[in-house]
Scaffold this active site. Sequence first.
Site, PDB file in Angstrom:
ATOM      1  N   GLY A   9       0.836  -1.236   0.285  1.00  0.00           N
ATOM      2  CA  GLY A   9       0.040   0.150  -0.030  1.00  0.00           C
ATOM      3  C   GLY A   9       0.862   1.274  -0.024  1.00  0.00           C
TER       4      GLY A   9
ATOM      5  N   THR B 138      -2.324  13.784  11.810  1.00  0.00           N
ATOM      6  CA  THR B 138      -3.718  12.973  11.302  1.00  0.00           C
ATOM      7  C   THR B 138      -4.884  13.954  11.425  1.00  0.00           C
ATOM      8  OG1 THR B 138      -2.698  11.371  12.149  1.00  0.00           O
ATOM      9  CG2 THR B 138      -4.747  10.891  11.271  1.00  0.00           C
TER      10      THR B 138
ATOM     11  N   LYS C 227      -5.255   7.746  17.703  1.00  0.00           N
ATOM     12  CA  LYS C 227      -5.221   9.205  17.084  1.00  0.00           C
ATOM     13  C   LYS C 227      -6.045   8.970  15.969  1.00  0.00           C
ATOM     14  CE  LYS C 227      -2.411   7.711  13.563  1.00  0.00           C
ATOM     15  NZ  LYS C 227      -2.704   8.079  12.089  1.00  0.00           N
TER      16      LYS C 227
ATOM     17  N   LYS D 171      -1.040   0.622  12.340  1.00  0.00           N
ATOM     18  CA  LYS D 171      -1.720   1.460  13.500  1.00  0.00           C
ATOM     19  C   LYS D 171      -3.021   0.877  13.519  1.00  0.00           C
ATOM     20  CE  LYS D 171       1.331   5.203  12.486  1.00  0.00           C
ATOM     21  NZ  LYS D 171       1.351   6.697  12.101  1.00  0.00           N
TER      22      LYS D 171
ATOM     23  N   VAL E  22      -8.205   1.141   3.095  1.00  0.00           N
ATOM     24  CA  VAL E  22      -8.365   1.046   4.566  1.00  0.00           C
ATOM     25  C   VAL E  22      -8.425   2.196   5.513  1.00  0.00           C
ATOM     26  CG1 VAL E  22      -7.781  -0.300   6.548  1.00  0.00           C
ATOM     27  CG2 VAL E  22      -7.438  -1.500   4.500  1.00  0.00           C
TER      28      VAL E  22
ATOM     29  N   ARG F 164      -1.734  -8.605  -4.981  1.00  0.00           N
ATOM     30  CA  ARG F 164      -2.299  -8.979  -6.495  1.00  0.00           C
ATOM     31  C   ARG F 164      -1.058  -8.767  -7.550  1.00  0.00           C
ATOM     32  NH1 ARG F 164      -4.078  -4.620  -8.067  1.00  0.00           N
ATOM     33  NH2 ARG F 164      -3.628  -3.167  -6.383  1.00  0.00           N
TER      34      ARG F 164
END
Length: 341
Positions: free
Chosen positions: A11, A250, A193, A107, A281, A34
């Site tokens: 990712g 964030t 967070k 996380k 995600v 993949r």
Amino acid sequence: MKQRIAVLGAGSWGSALASVLVENGHDVKIWARRDEQTEEINRSHTNEKYLPGVKLPESLFASSSLAECLKERDIVVFVVPSHTMREVAKKVKPYLPPDALVVHATKGFELDTWKRMSEVLLEELGGSYQSRLVVLSGPSHAEEVIRKCPTAVVVASSGLPAAEKVQTLFMNHYFRVYTNPDVVGVEVGGALKNVIALASGLADGLQFGDNAKAALMTRGLAEIARLGSAMGAEPITFAGLAGVGDLFVTCTSKHSRNFRAGNMLSQGKKLDEVLKEMGMVVEGVKTTRAAHALKKRYNVEMPINEQLYLVLFENKEPRQAVKELMERGRTKELEEIVQGW
């Protein structure tokens, strides 16, 4: 010294960390589920779905075979979503050298058990890896790391030599790494967070202003520290990169998936619709559910988490949730670790 490293998960964050390691002169293989993604990385040196418009290092090799990626690797870096960590760890174990160094940069908590990622890994790989298991966390958007923007993160381990080795592996002129012995605090801060970032994005979309965002972040940090302390973390950890640092970036950045998801929810979109549209995600959704369960397990008051849980999973109107937060009984700020907002 050049190390042979496998990065599991292609990712945005896995690709960015793999690129840092290649930049530092290491032999790196990256695993993706993949075949078409591995072909793209090997052929075009791109990963358009997760890091559009970015060129990956030409020497980065990708494979959809775990056996191929793990062959003759000394160090394994897990960067898979929290809900797949156990599955991947089970598949990795037969190929993992007994003296390997294990790192994770995920996380979140495991679904249903609500265990931290290091707990999941040790259960599957074996307790002998404890002193060689390192957690990497901190304020670090992949989109900025891949472009070599100055970034500082923290690595935590019960074994200082392992933490220092990972520090050396990753550290360079744009990626600064600190060590910390508090594994629980670093993992809890990095996971929770995302809950506050969702709430921050929701408040921003409702145009509640900067005052509301500041209150959410500050009181959210109190909730994170309160639960983390109950779980065995050192409260001071939450004043560092894995706590207030990660929380700030964030809750305020356009790169934050959780902030963007919260913003989309403020527009009246349903949770399933938001997750489908995001296409990646959003750890804060699952972590909100996890925190809801953990606060009951540890008998900790977390009013922001409680209201966000009701908004996400019981269709509570966000403005009503904020109204109830603001009208809670009076308390003292300096008792924030044991008192609610």
